[in-house]
Design a protein around this motif. Structure first.
Motif, PDB file in Angstrom:
ATOM      1  N   UNK A 314     -12.884   7.061   6.987  1.00 57.02           N
ATOM      2  CA  UNK A 314     -12.558   8.216   6.156  1.00 57.02           C
ATOM      3  C   UNK A 314     -11.371   8.992   6.706  1.00 57.02           C
ATOM      4  N   UNK A 315     -11.254   9.042   8.038  1.00 58.69           N
ATOM      5  CA  UNK A 315     -10.106   9.714   8.643  1.00 58.69           C
ATOM      6  C   UNK A 315      -8.832   8.895   8.419  1.00 58.69           C
ATOM      7  N   UNK A 316      -8.947   7.569   8.533  1.00 58.45           N
ATOM      8  CA  UNK A 316      -7.802   6.697   8.284  1.00 58.45           C
ATOM      9  C   UNK A 316      -7.303   6.885   6.855  1.00 58.45           C
ATOM     10  N   UNK A 317      -8.231   6.929   5.910  1.00 60.63           N
ATOM     11  CA  UNK A 317      -7.844   7.073   4.506  1.00 60.63           C
ATOM     12  C   UNK A 317      -7.201   8.431   4.237  1.00 60.63           C
ATOM     13  N   UNK A 318      -7.714   9.472   4.894  1.00 58.95           N
ATOM     14  CA  UNK A 318      -7.141  10.800   4.702  1.00 58.95           C
ATOM     15  C   UNK A 318      -5.706  10.859   5.247  1.00 58.95           C
ATOM     16  N   UNK A 319      -5.467  10.197   6.375  1.00 60.55           N
ATOM     17  CA  UNK A 319      -4.104  10.099   6.913  1.00 60.55           C
ATOM     18  C   UNK A 319      -3.198   9.363   5.926  1.00 60.55           C
ATOM     19  N   UNK A 320      -3.682   8.252   5.402  1.00 61.19           N
ATOM     20  CA  UNK A 320      -2.866   7.430   4.505  1.00 61.19           C
ATOM     21  C   UNK A 320      -2.509   8.189   3.224  1.00 61.19           C
ATOM     22  N   UNK A 321      -3.450   8.963   2.689  1.00 63.05           N
ATOM     23  CA  UNK A 321      -3.158   9.761   1.496  1.00 63.05           C
ATOM     24  C   UNK A 321      -2.062  10.786   1.774  1.00 63.05           C
ATOM     25  N   UNK A 322      -2.131  11.414   2.950  1.00 61.32           N
ATOM     26  CA  UNK A 322      -1.114  12.406   3.321  1.00 61.32           C
ATOM     27  C   UNK A 322       0.243  11.735   3.540  1.00 61.32           C
ATOM     28  N   UNK A 323       0.240  10.576   4.212  1.00 58.24           N
ATOM     29  CA  UNK A 323       1.485   9.839   4.458  1.00 58.24           C
ATOM     30  C   UNK A 323       2.129   9.427   3.139  1.00 58.24           C
ATOM     31  N   UNK A 324       1.330   8.892   2.206  1.00 61.78           N
ATOM     32  CA  UNK A 324       1.854   8.485   0.898  1.00 61.78           C
ATOM     33  C   UNK A 324       2.453   9.674   0.144  1.00 61.78           C
ATOM     34  N   UNK A 325       1.773  10.792   0.188  1.00 59.99           N
ATOM     35  CA  UNK A 325       2.223  11.991  -0.542  1.00 59.99           C
ATOM     36  C   UNK A 325       3.548  12.505   0.020  1.00 59.99           C
ATOM     37  N   UNK A 326       3.685  12.528   1.333  1.00 52.90           N
ATOM     38  CA  UNK A 326       4.888  13.095   1.960  1.00 52.90           C
ATOM     39  C   UNK A 326       6.072  12.140   1.870  1.00 52.90           C
ATOM     40  N   UNK A 327       5.841  10.849   2.095  1.00 48.64           N
ATOM     41  CA  UNK A 327       6.958   9.895   2.137  1.00 48.64           C
ATOM     42  C   UNK A 327       7.391   9.429   0.758  1.00 48.64           C
ATOM     43  N   UNK A 328       6.465   9.373  -0.197  1.00 50.28           N
ATOM     44  CA  UNK A 328       6.833   8.956  -1.542  1.00 50.28           C
ATOM     45  C   UNK A 328       7.526   7.614  -1.546  1.00 50.28           C
ATOM     46  N   UNK A 329       8.765   7.574  -2.090  1.00 51.04           N
ATOM     47  CA  UNK A 329       9.513   6.313  -2.184  1.00 51.04           C
ATOM     48  C   UNK A 329      10.484   6.102  -1.023  1.00 51.04           C
TER      49      UNK A 329
END
Length: 488
Positions: A314-329
């Motif tokens: 769950x912590x890994x997934x929360x990190x990944x969601x934040x990374x995806x949101x900030x980095x975008x394309x």
């Protein structure tokens, strides 16, 4: 009559031994030492951290032990460490010189005693790291370029389980190699394999029972005992590095350094003063210090990080969601992106806190008669900071004894760094590679989590978070399963 004479001399000998093991006036308290052994029997080789914590409960945050006839002082807790390392930093900035690890490294940068030579060498290391690109796009590109090879290896492991130990050691070592030598090495390179072998063997020696005997019993130091292997390994390492220095001398372009080695060679050309500490011997030891410190600690911290990330999905997934949101394309992260990733940054710092990779920092030595928490410490007293006592101190952390990123987040979800976060120690002897390490952890964790999912195998049983003792702490060997993320 003869028996009486012998008995008298035995009594005198025991009396003299007892005097040698007496604590000076107003010295920190501690357990009663035995003649010759001191308090060696109070410490276990397999888990000294447990023993130090037990002694802390009995004698307080500042107490003393005898390793053979030598008294040492163990300091615990934020208050004592801040007074020693920050308020009175210079008083505690020395290094013990008469121990195995110092003799092996011949007073390299990390273990050199406090003084003009150390200051000059440290200033060079810090400024060169900074001027050579630390915190700039140049350094980011070096790290990201090396990560490309790591991702290729992970792609070949998709769907299967793997032991990540060699992967992270190779990654950390090559990032340092790019900075120091301007090149990377394949895992099959003979130079690389020999360096790893020597470092691994000396790491085990320096934290084992033979090192303890070497430090406490000088009379045995010239005997053909296992610690002699450490000196042979150091000779091998020095010859290997000397060969690289020769190659650089033949290809260097003055004023256009490719790496730290070139920068030092330029400094050698400029340093014609008799007072200069710059020499080829010092260069060899500086390179070995940077390689060992930058590889071992970083690799073991990464191993701890991915152990937690794979067992706490769950912590890994929360990190990944934040990374995806900030980095975008964006093609890749930049170091400035960390300011918009408070949760991921909190996880990275929590990994460092719980990993506690260097649990006793590096031993310090008082440079003059001084005081600590009201106790008197004579000049030349060996001081050991117990970092676990700070990184797990009650009252300093929301969850001191469990992995919880909330330790670095405020009520608004913003990243905060408590004063008790000291994995790189503090003060004049703080690790000069702290900023480089933080950059490495950020880029490695963000880049890998963006592309891959790391899974704890179903047949792996319960994860073991108990660390394995060495010069640095490391997790027990484990295996993880690697998958491409569906968003890729």
């Amino acid at each position: 009559m003869f028996a009486y004479f012998i008995l008298s001399w035995i009594c005198v000998f025991v009396f003299i031994l007892c005097l040698k093991f007496r604590r000076p006036k107003n010295f920190p308290p501690g357990p009663t030492p035995l003649p010759i052994l001191g308090n060696l029997l109070n410490l276990s080789v397999d888990n000294p951290m447990r023993d130090l914590e037990r002694l802390r409960k009995s004698y307080g945050n500042v107490y003393s032990l005898f390793i053979g006839p030598k008294p040492i002082v163990v300091i615990n807790g934020v208050q004592a460490l801040k007074e020693a390392m920050l308020t009175k930093g210079v008083d505690f900035a020395g290094r013990p010189q008469d121990i195995l690890v110092t003799h092996l490294t011949e007073n390299g940068l990390v273990l050199a005693d406090y003084g003009p030579s150390w200051k000059e060498q440290r200033h060079f290391a810090v400024m060169t790291l900074w001027n050579f690109g630390l915190g700039t796009e140049s350094m980011e590109q070096r790290i990201l370029r090396e990560l490309h090879f790591t991702m290729e290896t992970l792609e070949k492991s998709i769907g299967s389980t793997m032991n990540p130990q060699f992967l992270f050691s190779n990654l950390a070592s090559n990032i340092i190699s790019l900075i120091v030598f301007g090149k990377r090495y394949s895992c099959e390179d003979q130079f690389f394999k020999e360096v790893v072998r020597c470092f691994t063997e000396n790491s085990k020696l320096s934290n084992g029972p033979w090192a303890m005997l070497y430090d406490s019993t000088p009379i045995i130091r010239n005997l053909p005992l296992p610690f002699m292997k450490g000196f042979k390994n150091m000779e091998t390492l020095k010859k290997l590095i000397a060969g690289v220095i020769t190659e650089h001398r033949e290809t260097i372009v003055p004023g256009k350094p490719r790496d730290i080695l070139d920068c030092y060679l330029d400094e050698l050309e400029k340093s014609d003063s008799d007072d200069s500490s710059f020499s080829e011997d010092k260069l060899v030891m500086l390179i070995l210090d940077l390689m060992f410190a930058g590889t071992d600690t970083s690799a073991n911290t990464l191993l701890s990080g991915f152990l937690y990330l794979s067992t706490l999905p769950q912590l890994q997934e929360q990190c990944q969601q934040e990374i995806d949101r900030v980095l975008g394309n964006k093609d890749h992260a930049s170091y400035d992106d960390r300011h918009n990733m408070p949760f991921t940054l909190a996880v990275i710092h929590e990994v460092q806190r719980t990993a506690n990779t260097v649990p006793f920092s590096v031993h310090h030595l008082t440079t003059k008669d001084t005081k600590l928490m009201g106790y008197s410490l004579p000049k030349g007293t060996v001081v050991i900071p117990n970092m676990k006592s700070v990184l797990n101190e009650e009252g300093q952390w929301k969850s001191p004894h469990e992995f919880n990123p909330e330790n670095f987040l405020n009520d608004e979800g913003e990243f905060v760094q408590p004063e008790a976060f000291m994995p790189f120690c503090a003060g004049p002897r703080m690790c000069p590679g702290e900023r480089l390490a933080q950059m490495n952890f950020f880029f490695i964790i963000v880049t890998l989590l963006r592309k891959f999912k790391f899974i704890w195998p179903e047949d792996a049983g319960e994860p073991d978070y108990t660390p394995v003792m060495g010069v640095t702490l490391s997790p027990h060997p484990y295996r993880i399963k690697v998958q491409l993320r569906t968003t890729q």
